[in-house]
Design a protein around this motif. Structure first.
Motif, PDB file in Angstrom:
ATOM      1  N   PHE A   1      28.080  -2.134 -16.712  1.00 24.42           N
ATOM      2  CA  PHE A   1      28.947  -1.506 -15.923  1.00 24.42           C
ATOM      3  C   PHE A   1      28.460  -1.785 -14.373  1.00 24.42           C
ATOM      4  O   PHE A   1      28.980  -1.655 -13.455  1.00 24.42           O
ATOM      5  CB  PHE A   1      28.858  -0.082 -16.198  1.00 24.42           C
ATOM      6  CG  PHE A   1      27.631   0.611 -16.467  1.00 24.42           C
ATOM      7  CD1 PHE A   1      26.843   0.886 -15.477  1.00 24.42           C
ATOM      8  CD2 PHE A   1      27.303   0.991 -17.505  1.00 24.42           C
ATOM      9  CE1 PHE A   1      25.702   1.647 -15.385  1.00 24.42           C
ATOM     10  CE2 PHE A   1      25.892   1.604 -17.542  1.00 24.42           C
ATOM     11  CZ  PHE A   1      25.110   2.071 -16.548  1.00 24.42           C
ATOM     12  N   GLN A   2      27.174  -2.280 -14.427  1.00 22.20           N
ATOM     13  CA  GLN A   2      26.418  -2.491 -12.853  1.00 22.20           C
ATOM     14  C   GLN A   2      26.620  -3.768 -12.836  1.00 22.20           C
ATOM     15  O   GLN A   2      26.331  -4.207 -11.458  1.00 22.20           O
ATOM     16  CB  GLN A   2      24.858  -2.120 -13.247  1.00 22.20           C
ATOM     17  CG  GLN A   2      24.312  -1.816 -11.872  1.00 22.20           C
ATOM     18  CD  GLN A   2      24.912  -0.495 -11.481  1.00 22.20           C
ATOM     19  OE1 GLN A   2      25.383   0.364 -11.922  1.00 22.20           O
ATOM     20  NE2 GLN A   2      25.106  -0.581  -9.880  1.00 22.20           N
TER      21      GLN A   2
ATOM     22  N   VAL B   1      26.079   8.376 -19.419  1.00 21.67           N
ATOM     23  CA  VAL B   1      25.866   8.327 -17.901  1.00 21.67           C
ATOM     24  C   VAL B   1      25.915   6.813 -17.233  1.00 21.67           C
ATOM     25  O   VAL B   1      25.678   5.957 -17.973  1.00 21.67           O
ATOM     26  CB  VAL B   1      24.298   8.905 -17.575  1.00 21.67           C
ATOM     27  CG1 VAL B   1      24.404  10.310 -17.765  1.00 21.67           C
ATOM     28  CG2 VAL B   1      23.379   7.963 -18.277  1.00 21.67           C
ATOM     29  N   VAL B   2      25.941   6.521 -16.133  1.00 18.18           N
ATOM     30  CA  VAL B   2      25.844   5.453 -15.325  1.00 18.18           C
ATOM     31  C   VAL B   2      24.733   5.576 -14.167  1.00 18.18           C
ATOM     32  O   VAL B   2      24.074   6.640 -14.263  1.00 18.18           O
ATOM     33  CB  VAL B   2      27.098   4.958 -14.883  1.00 18.18           C
ATOM     34  CG1 VAL B   2      28.125   4.555 -15.765  1.00 18.18           C
ATOM     35  CG2 VAL B   2      27.619   6.211 -13.677  1.00 18.18           C
TER      36      VAL B   2
ATOM     37  N   LYS C   1      23.514   5.541  -9.970  1.00 19.40           N
ATOM     38  CA  LYS C   1      23.846   5.749  -8.560  1.00 19.40           C
ATOM     39  C   LYS C   1      22.637   5.180  -7.742  1.00 19.40           C
ATOM     40  O   LYS C   1      21.583   4.868  -8.433  1.00 19.40           O
ATOM     41  CB  LYS C   1      24.066   7.167  -8.249  1.00 19.40           C
ATOM     42  CG  LYS C   1      22.946   8.108  -8.318  1.00 19.40           C
ATOM     43  CD  LYS C   1      23.321   9.592  -7.755  1.00 19.40           C
ATOM     44  CE  LYS C   1      22.037  10.224  -8.064  1.00 19.40           C
ATOM     45  NZ  LYS C   1      22.284  11.595  -7.579  1.00 19.40           N
TER      46      LYS C   1
ATOM     47  N   GLN D   1      20.483  13.570 -16.049  1.00 16.50           N
ATOM     48  CA  GLN D   1      20.828  12.936 -14.682  1.00 16.50           C
ATOM     49  C   GLN D   1      19.696  13.023 -13.847  1.00 16.50           C
ATOM     50  O   GLN D   1      18.931  13.909 -13.977  1.00 16.50           O
ATOM     51  CB  GLN D   1      22.105  13.573 -14.184  1.00 16.50           C
ATOM     52  CG  GLN D   1      23.476  13.333 -14.874  1.00 16.50           C
ATOM     53  CD  GLN D   1      24.579  13.918 -14.410  1.00 16.50           C
ATOM     54  OE1 GLN D   1      24.849  13.916 -13.070  1.00 16.50           O
ATOM     55  NE2 GLN D   1      25.382  14.554 -15.231  1.00 16.50           N
TER      56      GLN D   1
ATOM     57  N   ASP E   1      26.468  11.033 -13.649  1.00 10.36           N
ATOM     58  CA  ASP E   1      27.782  11.263 -14.590  1.00 10.36           C
ATOM     59  C   ASP E   1      28.788  10.115 -14.158  1.00 10.36           C
ATOM     60  O   ASP E   1      28.738   9.574 -13.038  1.00 10.36           O
ATOM     61  CB  ASP E   1      28.186  12.635 -14.295  1.00 10.36           C
ATOM     62  CG  ASP E   1      29.501  13.018 -15.146  1.00 10.36           C
ATOM     63  OD1 ASP E   1      29.403  12.740 -16.296  1.00 10.36           O
ATOM     64  OD2 ASP E   1      30.410  13.223 -14.425  1.00 10.36           O
ATOM     65  N   SER E   2      29.425   9.817 -15.269  1.00 10.22           N
ATOM     66  CA  SER E   2      30.088   8.745 -15.132  1.00 10.22           C
ATOM     67  C   SER E   2      31.609   9.096 -14.670  1.00 10.22           C
ATOM     68  O   SER E   2      32.563   8.340 -14.642  1.00 10.22           O
ATOM     69  CB  SER E   2      30.262   7.779 -16.139  1.00 10.22           C
ATOM     70  OG  SER E   2      30.924   8.414 -17.297  1.00 10.22           O
TER      71      SER E   2
ATOM     72  N   THR F   1      20.362   7.885 -12.887  1.00  9.44           N
ATOM     73  CA  THR F   1      21.235   8.186 -13.598  1.00  9.44           C
ATOM     74  C   THR F   1      22.245   9.211 -13.158  1.00  9.44           C
ATOM     75  O   THR F   1      21.652  10.275 -12.479  1.00  9.44           O
ATOM     76  CB  THR F   1      20.847   8.718 -14.896  1.00  9.44           C
ATOM     77  OG1 THR F   1      19.898   9.736 -14.904  1.00  9.44           O
ATOM     78  CG2 THR F   1      20.138   7.551 -15.983  1.00  9.44           C
TER      79      THR F   1
ATOM     80  N   LYS G   1      34.355   7.977 -16.903  1.00 12.52           N
ATOM     81  CA  LYS G   1      34.915   6.296 -17.109  1.00 12.52           C
ATOM     82  C   LYS G   1      34.135   6.111 -18.314  1.00 12.52           C
ATOM     83  O   LYS G   1      34.826   5.284 -19.132  1.00 12.52           O
ATOM     84  CB  LYS G   1      34.383   5.820 -15.996  1.00 12.52           C
ATOM     85  CG  LYS G   1      34.745   4.112 -15.828  1.00 12.52           C
ATOM     86  CD  LYS G   1      34.583   3.646 -14.556  1.00 12.52           C
ATOM     87  CE  LYS G   1      35.256   2.145 -14.612  1.00 12.52           C
ATOM     88  NZ  LYS G   1      34.515   1.428 -13.209  1.00 12.52           N
ATOM     89  N   TYR G   2      32.976   6.439 -18.771  1.00  7.68           N
ATOM     90  CA  TYR G   2      32.238   6.111 -20.085  1.00  7.68           C
ATOM     91  C   TYR G   2      31.744   7.376 -20.695  1.00  7.68           C
ATOM     92  O   TYR G   2      31.587   8.390 -19.982  1.00  7.68           O
ATOM     93  CB  TYR G   2      31.174   5.103 -19.726  1.00  7.68           C
ATOM     94  CG  TYR G   2      31.530   3.936 -18.898  1.00  7.68           C
ATOM     95  CD1 TYR G   2      32.255   3.154 -19.487  1.00  7.68           C
ATOM     96  CD2 TYR G   2      31.211   3.755 -17.570  1.00  7.68           C
ATOM     97  CE1 TYR G   2      32.631   1.704 -18.790  1.00  7.68           C
ATOM     98  CE2 TYR G   2      31.520   2.492 -16.855  1.00  7.68           C
ATOM     99  CZ  TYR G   2      32.211   1.467 -17.507  1.00  7.68           C
ATOM    100  OH  TYR G   2      32.579   0.549 -16.814  1.00  7.68           O
TER     101      TYR G   2
END
Lengths: 439, 295
Positions: free
Chosen positions: A297-298, A393-394, A396, A286, A385-386, A383, A389-390
């Motif tokens: 996802f973005q 990573v997602v 921010k 992260q 934590d999601s 990056t 959800k997934y």
């Protein structure tokens, strides 16, 4: 000899079995078509970039099914003709010849690495085959005078767009001492040069590791000890990388083993993709500053969300950036060919250049007439934590950079096309940082 | 270069050498005893790596790594036995080219099957907690897992050496290398001996896959990723010699590590490996520790 023949026969039978298991049927049972037309692609189903080839082949087959379900193109059923190039340039060249001359494809989707695409473009040009490029992205492919191809279309943010965006991000972070690690081929040098040019323009006092150590062989061996040690020895403020796929996964994993806080100690700006996120899962660090071409996802929108759901149902995995962009690529060609009412490449190109296309990315893009580059965007963020959800990573603090804001200016582009940005008139040295308007 | 940095790059070279030796030890053993260049060696290593990751991610890394170790080695041994009985027994008396093609075909089939079973996506697993973490020396961090790999390489090298030179099985293997027909007249079942050697080679490949799995992306290309360097090591050290594999791995690991560390040699680090290989081929074609083929 008879024994050997038996062994070979057994092996051949096994190979046939494997090939049969890997087969894939497409098409709609209810629509009546005039016939079938093939669209070709040579991509890496094996070798360093096989992960990307896997995503692209799945996406293109799904896109062809969807197009056929809506009546096909000009009344014909579309079939994807997919050949493995093993992530090698010579095989990519063989494949494009086979696709065009033997399989008689009517259009092609782009391969993965810039080296492969640069080698394919003269053949595609000679045979007047429309080539929609959605992955290989060196800006030289659409701007270097000896690579120019009237049938080439790029709908992926190119290395100028990506490299300068990454350079601007690094400048924002205020880093003064940068360590660069990049694959040693056209893509790596092109994107790294763009990064350095953009960063030094904003911050001329920045310093780098010795230029001779920027590039690693591509493909390379799976151990990254030397690079990791070199970073420790150099003690940079920031690491910039555009290594990808297996290389990025191995580098990140081995760096974390050396120091769990490696990417906190040495913040990193890097190219990344959902495939890289997915491979490392929760181990992906992260706080990494990443730039990505099309993370679903973005870019969430109703059309994209429906496609993600369809893709996940069919393949039991989330679609990567490459899958999304290839779907846009085939849809673009299908829309243009339908509008043209023919598969003639010149007429299809006239329906592509300067025209606007809807995309899964939630916006329409236009393919610029002069350099055939679409004004597609890039996503940049950090990056995190999601939250379940997934399984990866997602991002921010992210933003979807608009294509128009990061594209090469028309002045710069024209100088490139006019050969004003070369050393000693050699097109192979073309570099936007040498253009009069950049300086 | 200050001592801290020297140690950093020396240990980096050792880590790379350990990884290379773990993978090539079995290759060398099989060639030494059976005179077969096994192109499917990487496939056995890949199968073991996949099995380890799948097991570890299924039941948790703490126990999973060790359960994976057992399952993966058994799986690699079983696949190895099948390859030896079905393919290799038919090509032992053929020229090397036929053996190469036969084992290469096996490698392609296994690669395809691996993609069918486990897909194209890379898989990863954390290091087992016993070997995770870092140690710090002279201001630089070292991964404990890399140190574990170095220790594992030494243990594997010693075990194979002892097996070859201190056991009855090793005596039979060495006798088979010298003259397998003569050995068969003493009542030794040479067919079974060859299968045993190949299965041990497969176990070593499997052990390599298990040890490497927590430190890198496990994917369907890892069989071929290692091939070029593995053969360079075998040529330098001498195909068939365990000591040669160890020394060859050390040379390659350190040349790459220090070559990449120095800006003046960075671009040629890999080329140096192949220059050394060419030099060895010219001066001593059977490698530093190999023996010339008599047939």
């Amino acid at each position: 000899m008879i024994r050997l023949s038996k062994a070979l026969a057994l092996v051949a039978a096994a190979v046939l079995f494997v090939a049969a298991c890997g087969g894939n049927g497409t098409g709609s049972a209810t629509t009546t078509f005039k016939g079938t037309k093939k669209v070709g692609i040579s991509l890496p189903l094996t070798g360093q970039s096989n992960l990307y080839g896997h995503a692209k082949s799945q996406a293109l087959r799904l896109a062809a099914e969807d197009i056929n379900a809506k009546g096909g193109v000009n009344g014909y059923k579309i079939e994807m003709d997919v050949i493995d190039d093993g992530t090698t340039v010579p095989k990519a060249v063989d494949n494009v010849n086979q696709l065009i001359l033997q399989d008689q494809v009517i259009a092609m989707m782009g391969s993965v690495t810039s080296g492969q695409c640069a080698a394919q473009t003269p053949i595609v040009k000679q045979n007047k085959i429309v080539y929609i490029d959605s992955t290989c992205n060196s800006y030289q492919l659409t701007l270097e005078p000896d690579l120019l191809n009237p049938y080439w279309v790029s709908i992926v943010p190119n290395t100028y767009m990506e490299g300068t965006s990454a350079g601007a991000e690094a400048a924002k972070l205020g880093a003064k001492k940068i360590f660069i690690v990049s694959p040693n081929y056209l893509f790596g040098t092109s994107e790294t040069n763009a990064f350095v040019a953009a960063l030094t323009k904003k911050n001329p006092n920045v310093t780098f590791n010795d230029k001779s150590t920027w590039y690693v062989p591509f493909p390379t061996n799976p151990r990254w000890d030397s690079t990791i040690n070199a970073i420790q020895a150099f003690q940079p403020d920031l690491v910039y990388s555009n290594i990808f796929s297996q290389d990025q996964v191995n580098f990140v994993k081995q760096a974390l083993a050396v120091d769990p806080n490696f990417f906190t100690k040495y913040q990193m700006v890097t190219l990344s993709s959902i495939d890289d996120f997915n491979a490392l899962g929760p181990q992906y660090p992260q706080g990494m500053h990443v730039y990505m071409r099309a993370p679903f996802f973005q870019l969430s929108n109703s059309k994209l969300d429906a496609w993600v759901s369809e893709y996940k149902t069919k393949y039991n995995e989330y679609p990567s950036d490459w899958a999304l962009m290839d779907t846009d690529a085939l849809n673009l060609w299908a829309q243009a060919a339908n509008k043209a009412g023919t598969f003639d490449s010149d007429k299809v190109m006239s329906q592509i250049l300067g025209k606007s296309f809807s995309s899964l990315r939630g916006y329409n893009f236009t393919v610029r007439t002069q350099d055939h580059q679409a004004n597609v965007g890039e996503t940049i963020g950090t990056t995190t934590d999601s939250a379940g959800k997934y399984p990866f990573v997602v991002l921010k603090d992210s933003s979807n950079l608009k294509g128009d804001d990061i594209m090469m200016s028309t002045t710069l582009m024209q100088e490139m096309l006019d050969g004003k940005c070369e050393k000693g008139g050699d097109p192979k040295t073309a570099n936007f940082a040498l253009c009069p308007s950049w300086k | 270069m200050d001592p801290g940095k020297f140690l950093l790059f020396a240990v980096g070279g050792l880590s790379l050498a350990a990884y290379l030796f773990i993978v090539t030890a079995g290759l060398s053993l099989v060639f030494g005893a059976l005179r077969v260049i096994n192109m499917a060696h990487g496939s056995l290593y890949m199968i073991a790596a996949f099995v380890t990751v799948v097991v570890a991610n299924q039941i948790g890394v703490a126990a999973g790594f060790f359960v994976g170790l057992l399952v993966a080695i058994l799986a690699a041994g079983a696949v190895g036995a099948v390859i030896e009985v079905i393919v290799l027994r038919r090509v032992y008396n053929q020229e090397h080219l036929v053996q190469l093609l036969g084992t290469y075909a096996v490698a392609l089939i296994i690669s395809g099957l691996v993609r069918l079973i486990w897909g194209a996506n890379y898989r990863t697993m954390p290091e087992p907690s016993l070997f995770s973490g870092t140690i710090s020396l002279f201001g630089y961090s070292y991964a404990r897992y890399n140190l574990f790999m170095i220790a594992a390489a030494l243990v594997i090298g010693a075990a194979v050496y002892l097996m070859l030179y201190r056991t009855g099985l090793g005596r039979n293997i060495r006798a088979a290398v010298a003259d397998s027909q003569l050995l068969s007249t003493t009542g030794v079942n040479v067919k079974l001996l060859f299968t045993t050697v190949f299965v041990i080679g497969a176990w070593l490949a499997g052990l390599g896959g298990v040890i490497v799995a927590p430190s890198q992306a496990v994917g369907s290309t890892m069989d071929s990723d290692i091939l070029v360097l593995a053969f360079a090591i075998s040529v330098i050290g001498g195909l068939g010699s365990i000591v040669g594999s160890l020394v060859g791995s050390l040379i390659v690991g350190e040349v790459i590590s220090f070559g990449l560390a120095n800006p003046a040699t960075n671009a040629f680090a890999l080329a140096f490996v192949f220059l050394i290989m060419v030099a060895v081929l010219t001066v001593r074609p059977w490698g530093l520790f190999g023996t010339p083929e008599t047939q």
